[in-house]
Write a protein that holds these residues in place. Sequence first.
Motif, mmCIF file in Angstrom:
data_model
loop_
_atom_site.group_PDB
_atom_site.id
_atom_site.type_symbol
_atom_site.label_atom_id
_atom_site.label_comp_id
_atom_site.label_asym_id
_atom_site.label_seq_id
_atom_site.Cartn_x
_atom_site.Cartn_y
_atom_site.Cartn_z
ATOM 1 N N TYR A 144 0.830 -1.198 0.000
ATOM 2 C CA TYR A 144 0.000 0.000 0.000
ATOM 3 C C TYR A 144 0.865 1.249 0.000
ATOM 4 C CZ TYR A 144 -3.948 -2.994 1.197
ATOM 5 O OH TYR A 144 -4.926 -3.958 1.183
ATOM 6 N N ILE A 145 0.288 2.347 -0.489
ATOM 7 C CA ILE A 145 0.936 3.653 -0.442
ATOM 8 C C ILE A 145 -0.014 4.624 0.252
ATOM 9 C CG2 ILE A 145 2.380 3.290 -2.472
ATOM 10 C CD1 ILE A 145 0.380 4.882 -4.130
ATOM 11 N N THR A 146 0.524 5.740 0.708
ATOM 12 C CA THR A 146 -0.294 6.754 1.372
ATOM 13 C C THR A 146 -0.924 7.680 0.336
ATOM 14 O OG1 THR A 146 1.544 8.299 1.588
ATOM 15 C CG2 THR A 146 1.233 6.717 3.381
ATOM 16 N N THR A 147 -1.806 8.535 0.808
ATOM 17 C CA THR A 147 -2.457 9.481 -0.101
ATOM 18 C C THR A 147 -1.448 10.478 -0.673
ATOM 19 O OG1 THR A 147 -3.063 10.861 1.793
ATOM 20 C CG2 THR A 147 -4.699 9.312 0.989
ATOM 21 N N LYS A 148 -0.459 10.860 0.109
ATOM 22 C CA LYS A 148 0.557 11.800 -0.390
ATOM 23 C C LYS A 148 1.388 11.167 -1.498
ATOM 24 C CE LYS A 148 0.896 14.671 3.650
ATOM 25 N NZ LYS A 148 1.725 15.315 4.647
ATOM 26 N N GLU A 149 1.727 9.894 -1.337
ATOM 27 C CA GLU A 149 2.496 9.202 -2.371
ATOM 28 C C GLU A 149 1.658 9.023 -3.639
ATOM 29 O OE1 GLU A 149 5.373 6.460 0.462
ATOM 30 O OE2 GLU A 149 3.371 5.745 -0.049
ATOM 31 N N ALA A 150 0.369 8.719 -3.471
ATOM 32 C CA ALA A 150 -0.514 8.579 -4.629
ATOM 33 C C ALA A 150 -0.685 9.918 -5.342
ATOM 34 C CB ALA A 150 -1.867 8.034 -4.202
ATOM 35 N N ALA A 151 -0.779 10.995 -4.586
ATOM 36 C CA ALA A 151 -0.924 12.322 -5.176
ATOM 37 C C ALA A 151 0.289 12.680 -6.032
ATOM 38 C CB ALA A 151 -1.118 13.366 -4.078
ATOM 39 N N THR A 152 1.464 12.378 -5.546
ATOM 40 C CA THR A 152 2.687 12.632 -6.308
ATOM 41 C C THR A 152 2.744 11.756 -7.557
ATOM 42 O OG1 THR A 152 3.828 13.156 -4.245
ATOM 43 C CG2 THR A 152 5.195 12.683 -6.160
ATOM 44 N N LYS A 153 2.363 10.502 -7.407
ATOM 45 C CA LYS A 153 2.390 9.547 -8.515
ATOM 46 C C LYS A 153 1.420 9.944 -9.627
ATOM 47 C CE LYS A 153 1.398 4.644 -9.311
ATOM 48 N NZ LYS A 153 0.978 3.401 -8.664
ATOM 49 N N TRP A 154 0.217 10.408 -9.243
ATOM 50 C CA TRP A 154 -0.835 10.728 -10.214
ATOM 51 C C TRP A 154 -0.843 12.188 -10.651
ATOM 52 C CZ3 TRP A 154 -5.014 7.863 -6.907
ATOM 53 C CH2 TRP A 154 -4.848 6.495 -7.062
ATOM 54 N N GLY A 155 -0.067 13.044 -9.997
ATOM 55 C CA GLY A 155 0.000 14.453 -10.390
ATOM 56 C C GLY A 155 -1.225 15.258 -9.974
ATOM 57 N N ILE A 156 -1.843 14.891 -8.852
ATOM 58 C CA ILE A 156 -2.979 15.643 -8.321
ATOM 59 C C ILE A 156 -2.699 15.971 -6.864
ATOM 60 C CG2 ILE A 156 -4.677 14.674 -9.918
ATOM 61 C CD1 ILE A 156 -5.539 12.717 -7.772
ATOM 62 N N THR A 157 -3.591 16.730 -6.236
ATOM 63 C CA THR A 157 -3.372 17.126 -4.850
ATOM 64 C C THR A 157 -3.746 15.995 -3.901
ATOM 65 O OG1 THR A 157 -5.595 18.037 -4.628
ATOM 66 C CG2 THR A 157 -3.854 19.539 -5.383
ATOM 67 N N ASP A 158 -3.199 16.072 -2.694
ATOM 68 C CA ASP A 158 -3.505 15.099 -1.647
ATOM 69 C C ASP A 158 -4.989 15.135 -1.309
ATOM 70 O OD1 ASP A 158 -2.976 13.229 0.417
ATOM 71 O OD2 ASP A 158 -2.919 14.861 1.867
ATOM 72 N N ARG A 159 -5.565 16.311 -1.294
ATOM 73 C CA ARG A 159 -6.988 16.463 -0.980
ATOM 74 C C ARG A 159 -7.866 15.778 -2.030
ATOM 75 N NH1 ARG A 159 -10.876 15.827 1.786
ATOM 76 N NH2 ARG A 159 -12.583 17.281 1.734
ATOM 77 N N MET A 160 -7.471 15.830 -3.280
ATOM 78 C CA MET A 160 -8.240 15.175 -4.340
ATOM 79 C C MET A 160 -8.181 13.660 -4.192
ATOM 80 S SD MET A 160 -10.102 16.407 -6.635
ATOM 81 C CE MET A 160 -11.304 15.401 -7.467
ATOM 82 N N VAL A 161 -7.042 13.132 -3.766
ATOM 83 C CA VAL A 161 -6.921 11.699 -3.523
ATOM 84 C C VAL A 161 -7.840 11.301 -2.368
ATOM 85 C CG1 VAL A 161 -5.363 9.833 -2.850
ATOM 86 C CG2 VAL A 161 -4.562 11.599 -4.402
ATOM 87 N N LEU A 162 -7.901 12.106 -1.309
ATOM 88 C CA LEU A 162 -8.806 11.847 -0.195
ATOM 89 C C LEU A 162 -10.257 11.839 -0.664
ATOM 90 C CD1 LEU A 162 -7.217 14.032 2.618
ATOM 91 C CD2 LEU A 162 -7.287 11.555 2.505
ATOM 92 N N TYR A 163 -10.602 12.769 -1.542
ATOM 93 C CA TYR A 163 -11.952 12.825 -2.092
ATOM 94 C C TYR A 163 -12.289 11.540 -2.855
ATOM 95 C CZ TYR A 163 -15.792 14.199 -5.134
ATOM 96 O OH TYR A 163 -16.978 14.227 -5.809
ATOM 97 N N HIS A 164 -11.364 11.072 -3.666
ATOM 98 C CA HIS A 164 -11.587 9.828 -4.410
ATOM 99 C C HIS A 164 -11.740 8.641 -3.457
ATOM 100 C CE1 HIS A 164 -11.200 11.595 -8.306
ATOM 101 N NE2 HIS A 164 -9.902 11.858 -8.203
ATOM 102 N N CYS A 165 -10.968 8.620 -2.376
ATOM 103 C CA CYS A 165 -11.065 7.521 -1.405
ATOM 104 C C CYS A 165 -12.418 7.524 -0.705
ATOM 105 C CB CYS A 165 -9.952 7.628 -0.366
ATOM 106 S SG CYS A 165 -8.314 7.266 -0.976
ATOM 107 N N THR A 166 -12.847 8.670 -0.225
ATOM 108 C CA THR A 166 -14.106 8.737 0.513
ATOM 109 C C THR A 166 -15.311 8.478 -0.372
ATOM 110 O OG1 THR A 166 -14.187 11.139 0.261
ATOM 111 C CG2 THR A 166 -13.242 10.290 2.299
ATOM 112 N N SER A 167 -15.214 8.790 -1.647
ATOM 113 C CA SER A 167 -16.337 8.544 -2.550
ATOM 114 C C SER A 167 -16.310 7.139 -3.137
ATOM 115 C CB SER A 167 -16.359 9.586 -3.668
ATOM 116 O OG SER A 167 -15.188 9.509 -4.445
#
Length: 60
Positions: free
Chosen positions: A3-26
């Motif tokens: 697993y990776i954290t939301t910050k690592e996913a944000a860097t990998k995908w080129g989006i913000t950490d908050r947007m990754v959190l939004y995708h997770c919660t939805s």
Amino acid sequence: MDYITTKEAATKWGITDRMVLYHCTSGRIDGAIKMGNTWLIPKDAVKPEDKRYRRKKHAK
């Protein structure tokens, strides 16, 4: 499974950490789990499509 954290996913995908959190919660990231206050995302997860905007086709 790794697993990776939301910050690592944000860097990998080129989006913000908050947007990754939004995708997770939805529920848009398959296999994402919440442990305490942290979301864990599978390393091989794909970036979900951004459905905030509609693509308009301009007819001329």
